[in-house]
Design a protein around this motif. Structure first.
Motif, PDB file in Angstrom:
ATOM      1  N   UNK A  68       0.798  -1.226   0.000  1.00  0.00           N
ATOM      2  CA  UNK A  68       0.000   0.000   0.000  1.00  0.00           C
ATOM      3  C   UNK A  68       0.828   1.272   0.000  1.00  0.00           C
ATOM      4  N   UNK A  69       2.100   1.182   0.386  1.00  0.00           N
ATOM      5  CA  UNK A  69       2.971   2.367   0.366  1.00  0.00           C
ATOM      6  C   UNK A  69       3.210   2.821  -1.077  1.00  0.00           C
ATOM      7  N   UNK A  70       3.557   4.102  -1.226  1.00  0.00           N
ATOM      8  CA  UNK A  70       3.914   4.637  -2.545  1.00  0.00           C
ATOM      9  C   UNK A  70       5.429   4.600  -2.717  1.00  0.00           C
ATOM     10  N   UNK A  71       5.873   4.402  -3.946  1.00  0.00           N
ATOM     11  CA  UNK A  71       7.307   4.405  -4.226  1.00  0.00           C
ATOM     12  C   UNK A  71       7.567   5.097  -5.552  1.00  0.00           C
ATOM     13  N   UNK A  72       8.590   5.965  -5.564  1.00  0.00           N
ATOM     14  CA  UNK A  72       9.071   6.540  -6.820  1.00  0.00           C
ATOM     15  C   UNK A  72      10.510   6.116  -7.030  1.00  0.00           C
ATOM     16  N   UNK A  73      10.858   5.828  -8.273  1.00  0.00           N
ATOM     17  CA  UNK A  73      12.233   5.468  -8.596  1.00  0.00           C
ATOM     18  C   UNK A  73      12.913   6.675  -9.226  1.00  0.00           C
ATOM     19  N   UNK A  74      14.036   7.074  -8.645  1.00  0.00           N
ATOM     20  CA  UNK A  74      14.748   8.247  -9.147  1.00  0.00           C
ATOM     21  C   UNK A  74      16.068   7.789  -9.775  1.00  0.00           C
ATOM     22  N   UNK A  75      16.302   8.186 -11.000  1.00  0.00           N
ATOM     23  CA  UNK A  75      17.538   7.800 -11.676  1.00  0.00           C
ATOM     24  C   UNK A  75      18.727   8.578 -11.126  1.00  0.00           C
ATOM     25  N   UNK A  76      19.789   7.870 -10.731  1.00  0.00           N
ATOM     26  CA  UNK A  76      21.005   8.537 -10.234  1.00  0.00           C
ATOM     27  C   UNK A  76      22.222   7.865 -10.873  1.00  0.00           C
ATOM     28  N   UNK A  77      23.399   8.492 -10.705  1.00  0.00           N
ATOM     29  CA  UNK A  77      24.610   7.825 -11.193  1.00  0.00           C
ATOM     30  C   UNK A  77      25.238   7.024 -10.058  1.00  0.00           C
ATOM     31  N   UNK A  78      26.201   6.201 -10.432  1.00  0.00           N
ATOM     32  CA  UNK A  78      26.795   5.277  -9.468  1.00  0.00           C
ATOM     33  C   UNK A  78      27.514   6.038  -8.339  1.00  0.00           C
ATOM     34  N   UNK A  79      28.036   7.233  -8.664  1.00  0.00           N
ATOM     35  CA  UNK A  79      28.727   8.025  -7.634  1.00  0.00           C
ATOM     36  C   UNK A  79      27.804   8.348  -6.459  1.00  0.00           C
ATOM     37  N   UNK A  80      26.548   8.643  -6.775  1.00  0.00           N
ATOM     38  CA  UNK A  80      25.601   8.934  -5.694  1.00  0.00           C
ATOM     39  C   UNK A  80      25.422   7.706  -4.799  1.00  0.00           C
ATOM     40  N   UNK A  81      25.464   6.514  -5.417  1.00  0.00           N
ATOM     41  CA  UNK A  81      25.397   5.274  -4.642  1.00  0.00           C
ATOM     42  C   UNK A  81      26.550   5.171  -3.646  1.00  0.00           C
ATOM     43  N   UNK A  82      27.761   5.511  -4.114  1.00  0.00           N
ATOM     44  CA  UNK A  82      28.931   5.436  -3.220  1.00  0.00           C
ATOM     45  C   UNK A  82      28.804   6.433  -2.070  1.00  0.00           C
ATOM     46  N   UNK A  83      28.356   7.656  -2.404  1.00  0.00           N
ATOM     47  CA  UNK A  83      28.220   8.680  -1.354  1.00  0.00           C
ATOM     48  C   UNK A  83      27.196   8.250  -0.304  1.00  0.00           C
ATOM     49  N   UNK A  84      26.060   7.738  -0.789  1.00  0.00           N
ATOM     50  CA  UNK A  84      24.994   7.328   0.135  1.00  0.00           C
ATOM     51  C   UNK A  84      25.471   6.185   1.029  1.00  0.00           C
ATOM     52  N   UNK A  85      26.253   5.272   0.456  1.00  0.00           N
ATOM     53  CA  UNK A  85      26.765   4.138   1.239  1.00  0.00           C
ATOM     54  C   UNK A  85      27.734   4.622   2.315  1.00  0.00           C
ATOM     55  N   UNK A  86      28.613   5.552   1.950  1.00  0.00           N
ATOM     56  CA  UNK A  86      29.583   6.071   2.917  1.00  0.00           C
ATOM     57  C   UNK A  86      28.860   6.768   4.080  1.00  0.00           C
ATOM     58  N   UNK A  87      27.807   7.506   3.750  1.00  0.00           N
ATOM     59  CA  UNK A  87      27.038   8.172   4.812  1.00  0.00           C
ATOM     60  C   UNK A  87      26.368   7.157   5.730  1.00  0.00           C
ATOM     61  N   UNK A  88      25.816   6.106   5.116  1.00  0.00           N
ATOM     62  CA  UNK A  88      25.150   5.057   5.890  1.00  0.00           C
ATOM     63  C   UNK A  88      26.142   4.401   6.852  1.00  0.00           C
ATOM     64  N   UNK A  89      27.324   4.084   6.355  1.00  0.00           N
ATOM     65  CA  UNK A  89      28.314   3.406   7.190  1.00  0.00           C
ATOM     66  C   UNK A  89      28.775   4.296   8.344  1.00  0.00           C
ATOM     67  N   UNK A  90      28.880   5.598   8.040  1.00  0.00           N
ATOM     68  CA  UNK A  90      29.334   6.543   9.048  1.00  0.00           C
ATOM     69  C   UNK A  90      28.315   6.661  10.191  1.00  0.00           C
ATOM     70  N   UNK A  91      27.030   6.474   9.848  1.00  0.00           N
ATOM     71  CA  UNK A  91      25.992   6.557  10.886  1.00  0.00           C
ATOM     72  C   UNK A  91      26.166   5.494  11.965  1.00  0.00           C
ATOM     73  N   UNK A  92      26.724   4.324  11.573  1.00  0.00           N
ATOM     74  CA  UNK A  92      26.816   3.221  12.534  1.00  0.00           C
ATOM     75  C   UNK A  92      28.094   3.315  13.373  1.00  0.00           C
TER      76      UNK A  92
END
Lengths: 292, 324
Positions: B294-318
């Motif tokens: 029932x939740x809504x989802x949108x898919x946003x196109x990004x480049x692979x660099x954004x994936x790396x940045x998001x992962x680094x931020x996630x790891x830093x949170x822990x």
């Protein structure tokens, strides 16, 4: 998107994989290229590669993004690809696969899902024999057992192999359509045919391939109790060659009992030469299988 | 020890990073579907970041503690209570021998994580404690938990008094929603779709269907226009069929003329014959794990660099720096 002849296409599988694709149609040659490159990548021991995951004509290379990222990795992979002037030898194995054709378990399953199959023919083997131009079940079984099958890919569920016939040219490849609607279950160790591929169901799972037989050999042993599974819960690797052997019910039961007690499979180590195979597929296959 | 007094919908032992390295055999990584929430839970109770906890989906079990423990609940809000009192979230707290942990209505998210100081003591299989139920390996006897199961807890190096009350900085507590954005790197076999088909995929308001589990999340929305083409030899007859290839964890496929995209999370099937339109960046798989029917989802196109940045931020949170 377009491919230069003989050069692989590279792409990003999210932020975790690099995708390398040799072709978009099935041909054993493309699978040999894929496996050769996969082996060469393993040998190169590039820091940051988590796993090389070959499939039929393409592969995924999983990497640790904290060590290496996609673009420098793609450069390294391209260099390895460019240095491969010929298909390298593939160290592999021939494995004996005893099977009971038109066995009671897959027959019961086919009966249960009769309405999902093209014309409701049970067992499916007679349907497959007929559409491939065999006059009876026996001659179909003989033809299948005379054809070794090459493992082009392992996966979907743990240990499940996609198998393609060796030494047979296009029109002689045994083929069958998939069920109109997939079954919700298939017995483990059932062997099915979909398109040109045979598959062995590793665990009780949905599926849509025409059911031909059941083998005595487990291909996945999550508890790792059988001696052939000590190092890995999965038996087959891409490049393994399967030799089907038709057995009757008594022999099937006897072999199955032995396997449960830990009896090892019949396995022969061989070195496969892709280039020699491609020159003369039928003759090379025959020589390779000699004496097994 | 933890005892499962009543089982819920699906509760299983998971760690954060799962079981990498066996995908070529068809064995997916598994591990927590919202690894960030479990990792933060481990941080709160002083565990190693990748320690095993319980992943509890939608309808919670009842859990009896047979000894005193320090625990933390992170991820979804399933109205958890210890005995009759509301249990804290995103904070380490103590439970006593005989206490009963129960869950109620879903307030937000889909999966709650129970981290216990010392971790869940199950054997590692192929290098991980994560449960892969379909393949019958890992976790507790290779399966989801059932009534009557008892789980041993490992030894914690930390002093109970030092742990109780540890909380996250409130600004860092992950926010859950009913309308998700997932960042996707378009690619692999996106060529089976027309430009318009890709555009539709990126612009549509997708609804999470009722067919969601650890192997696949299906979405409902518009059909995606495919390129008219003759399928290659060995591929099959549907325009979205390809010769079977590897499926990245997080990849999205359509089955049958572009209908109902299916996203493959941590228990993904490793390969098959449907075209991959793109792959959700690894950091956003945590969001997938908290989205529900029932939740809504949108898919946003990004480049692979954004994936790396998001992962680094996630790891830093822990890390300890996230503690209040």
């Amino acid at each position: 998107m377009t491919e230069e002849d003989g050069v692989a296409r590279y792409d990003y599988g999210g932020d975790r994989y690099v995708f390398v694709e040799f072709a978009i149609d099935m041909a054993l040659e493309e699978n040999f290229k894929t496996l050769s490159l996969a082996e060469a990548i393993e040998q190169a021991d590039i820091e940051g590669i988590v796993e090389v995951i070959p499939s039929i004509c393409s592969m995924l290379v999983e990497y640790d993004r904290t060590v290496i990222q996609a673009d420098p990795l793609i450069e390294k992979l391209k260099a390895i690809e460019a240095s491969m002037t010929h298909l390298t030898e593939i160290p592999t194995r021939i494995i004996d696969f005893p099977a009971l054709f038109a066995d009671p378990w897959t027959t019961e399953c086919a009966e249960t899902f009769k309405s999902h199959q093209q014309n409701g023919q049970v067992p499916n083997i007679d349907f497959v024999a007929e559409i491939n131009g065999f006059s009876d079940r026996e001659s179909f079984i003989d033809a299948l057992c005379a054809t070794p099958y090459w493992t082009v890919m392992v996966g979907f569920t743990p240990g499940l192999p996609w198998l393609y016939p060796m030494g047979v040219s296009g029109k002689d490849v045994i083929q069958a359509p998939k069920y109109n609607r997939p079954r919700t279950w298939t017995p483990s160790r059932a062997v099915g045919l979909g398109g040109a591929f045979l598959a062995i169901y590793s665990v009780r799972n949905p599926g849509g391939y025409q059911l031909l037989m059941r083998t005595t050999n487990p291909i996945y042993d999550p508890k790792q109790e059988h001696p052939d599974f000590m190092e890995n819960p999965v038996l087959l690797k891409p490049g393994d060659i399967l030799k089907w052997r038709s057995v009757n019910r008594d022999a099937y039961d006897r072999i199955w009992e032995g396997i449960q007690k830990g009896q090892a499979f019949k396995i022969k180590k061989v070195t496969f030469e892709p280039e020699a195979y491609l020159e003369e597929p039928a003759r090379y296959t025959q020589a390779l299988m000699e004496g097994f | 020890m933890l005892e499962i007094a009543q089982h819920g919908l699906e509760a299983a032992v998971q760690d954060v990073y799962g079981r990498p390295g066996y995908y070529s055999y068809g064995i997916p990584p598994s591990g927590a579907q919202d690894g960030l929430s479990l990792g933060l839970g481990n941080l709160l109770v002083g565990n190693d970041k990748n320690e095993a906890g319980l992943e509890i989906t939608l309808l919670g079990p009842q859990i009896r503690f047979t000894e005193d423990h320090v625990v933390a609940l992170t991820g979804a809000d399933l109205s958890a209570k210890v005995n009759d009192a509301v249990a804290p979230r995103w904070e380490a707290f103590g439970v006593k021998r005989g206490d009963l942990l129960t869950f109620g209505r879903i307030q937000s998210g889909c999966r709650v994580y129970l981290a216990v100081a010392g971790g869940i003591d199950v054997p590692e299989v192929l290098g991980s404690k994560a449960t892969y139920a379909r393949g019958e390996i890992g976790g507790h006897e290779g399966r989801v938990l059932q009534k009557g199961d008892a789980l041993r807890i490992g030894t914690s190096g930390a002093e109970t008094g030092d742990l109780i009350g540890r909380r996250l900085k409130s600004a860092l507590v992950p926010a859950f929603t009913n309308a998700w954005e997932l960042r996707v790197v378009i690619g692999l076999e996106d060529y089976v779709y027309t430009k318009k088909g890709i555009q539709t995929f990126l612009e549509a308001d997708w609804i999470v269907s009722s067919k969601i589990d650890r192997v696949g999340y299906r979405y409902q929305g518009p059909e995606l226009e495919c390129v008219e083409r003759e399928p290659p030899h060995g591929a099959g007859s549907d325009p979205t069929n390809v010769v079977d290839s590897g499926y990245p964890v997080g990849s999205i496929h359509t089955t049958g003329t572009g209908v109902e995209p299916i996203l493959l999370p941590n228990d993904a099937v490793s390969g098959g014959g449907y075209a991959t339109i793109g792959t959700v960046i690894s950091a956003d798989l945590d969001r997938v794990g908290q989205s529900k029917t029932g939740d809504h989802t949108r898919f946003k196109g990004v480049d692979v660099e954004e994936g790396y940045r998001a992962w680094a931020e996630r790891e830093k949170l822990m890390t300890e720096a996230s503690l209040a």
